[in-house]
Design a protein around this motif. Structure first.
Motif, short mmCIF file in Angstrom:
data_model
loop_
_atom_site.label_atom_id
_atom_site.label_comp_id
_atom_site.label_asym_id
_atom_site.label_seq_id
_atom_site.Cartn_x
_atom_site.Cartn_y
_atom_site.Cartn_z
N ILE A 1 0.83 -1.20 0.00
CA ILE A 1 0.00 0.00 0.00
C ILE A 1 0.86 1.26 0.00
O ILE A 1 0.48 2.28 -0.57
CB ILE A 1 -0.98 -0.01 1.21
CG1 ILE A 1 -2.09 1.03 1.02
CG2 ILE A 1 -0.25 0.21 2.52
CD1 ILE A 1 -3.11 0.66 -0.02
N TYR B 1 2.62 9.53 6.01
CA TYR B 1 1.64 8.51 5.65
C TYR B 1 2.01 7.26 6.42
O TYR B 1 3.13 6.75 6.31
CB TYR B 1 1.68 8.25 4.15
CG TYR B 1 0.83 7.10 3.68
CD1 TYR B 1 -0.56 7.12 3.84
CD2 TYR B 1 1.40 6.00 3.06
CE1 TYR B 1 -1.34 6.05 3.40
CE2 TYR B 1 0.63 4.94 2.60
CZ TYR B 1 -0.73 4.98 2.78
OH TYR B 1 -1.50 3.92 2.34
N ALA C 1 1.60 3.47 7.00
CA ALA C 1 1.18 2.30 6.23
C ALA C 1 1.57 1.01 6.95
O ALA C 1 1.91 0.01 6.32
CB ALA C 1 1.81 2.34 4.85
N GLU D 1 -3.50 4.96 7.27
CA GLU D 1 -4.27 3.95 6.55
C GLU D 1 -5.46 3.45 7.39
O GLU D 1 -5.45 3.48 8.61
CB GLU D 1 -3.39 2.76 6.17
CG GLU D 1 -3.07 2.67 4.69
CD GLU D 1 -4.26 2.85 3.78
OE1 GLU D 1 -5.33 2.27 4.05
OE2 GLU D 1 -4.13 3.57 2.79
#
Length: 320
Positions: free
Chosen positions: A12, A68, A70, A93
């Motif tokens: 991802i 981010y 993940a 996420e």
């Protein structure tokens, strides 16, 4: 230019890096993983400026504006809070945590540190989803009476050490069930009155399948279903008093069919710009540009609202 760091370098994360490359407002600046092979491969592919083997080192980098996250589900809360305490905007996420209490802790830290946070529930930002909500708002199919959505996928050859089989963070509800649940909650602006649910528990003691019926206070009945041990055509249907809307691949829709009683069905098609993660990244960029602490489309309290229902699905199916 918004300089991003990525914590965790699974599949991802690679998709995120590709989506980020399409934007004009952001760039990948740094990555962090505890696995050297992943760090090396990711750096070779995306050529970021900094590579860290420690997540804290990345968060201590003053050049980074946003991160981010993940990582597997069980690490979302901890590293989201660590990032917020270092004043890094966070895109985490899905699911945002393991339960509603974890999301409440994240909200507290985001507000305390005056720092942006958003769950990466990409479906909320895809343009066609906004058009579907307009059709509902305009009463084209009448009053909504029911909505159903599923995400059933047979995941084969799961590694025995995978988070999917971890009793704390694994199972269908957290991994894929969050998609239909968030979609249904997005379409229905009403409090939840009752939740009835069922789960199949596999030999690893995680839910391989679940189904839940959600009764909203306005009378709408929502049905959500998810699995990691069986396949089913992925679709959502929104039923009204004057017709219904059919949405194939509703989690990243590019087409919807509207059926109104007494009329020929019509189809709306809208291609997803670049890919299905691009719009959520743009939402972060736009929010930071406007000095917002949360997204208008997916505010902090909405993530809590969804997780509260997820908790009820789990509890009512006899799981802690």
């Amino acid at each position: 230019m918004i300089r991003w760091g990525i914590i965790g370098l699974g599949n991802i994360a690679s998709r995120f890096a590709k989506s980020l490359s399409y934007t004009n407002e952001g760039k990948l600046y740094a990555i962090a993983s505890k696995t050297k092979e992943k760090r090396d491969a990711f750096h070779n592919k995306y050529n970021c400026e900094k590579v860290y083997e420690d997540y804290d080192q990345l968060l201590n980098d003053n050049e980074i504006d946003a991160v981010y996250i993940a990582l597997p589900h069980g690490s979302h809360k901890y590293w989201s809070i660590e990032a917020l305490r270092r004043k890094k905007a966070v895109l985490c996420e899905k699911p945002v945590g393991l339960n509603a209490e974890e999301m409440k802790e994240i909200k507290t830290e985001a507000l305390l540190n005056n720092t942006f946070f958003m769950e990466a529930m990409k479906t909320r930002f895809i343009p066609l989803v906004h058009e579907i909500k307009e059709i509902i708002k305009n009463n084209e199919i009448g009053e909504i009476v029911a909505i159903e959505a599923n995400f059933c996928n047979h995941v084969e050859n799961i590694n025995p050490g995978s988070y999917l089989l971890d009793k704390k963070q694994g199972g269908a509800l957290l991994d894929v069930g969050i998609y239909p649940l968030s979609f249904v909650m997005d379409m229905i602006d009403s409090e939840v009155n009752e939740v009835n649910s069922y789960m199949d528990i596999n030999e690893s003691e995680v839910d391989a399948y679940f189904k839940a019926t959600i009764t909203f206070k306005n009378g709408v009945i929502g049905t959500v279903e998810g699995a990691i041990d069986r396949n089913k055509e992925r679709t959502a249907i929104i039923k009204g008093t004057k017709g219904f809307i059919e949405i194939p691949i509703y989690n990243r829709p590019s087409m919807v069919t509207v059926n109104i009683d007494g009329n020929q069905p019509y189809t709306i098609e809208k291609e997803i710009e670049f890919d299905d993660m691009y719009a959520e990244i743009q939402e972060v960029h736009n929010s930071l540009r406007d000095s917002k602490l949360q997204s208008d489309c997916l505010p902090l309290d909405e993530s809590i609202r969804v997780m509260e229902v997820l908790d009820r699905i789990r509890i009512n199916a006899g799981q802690k």
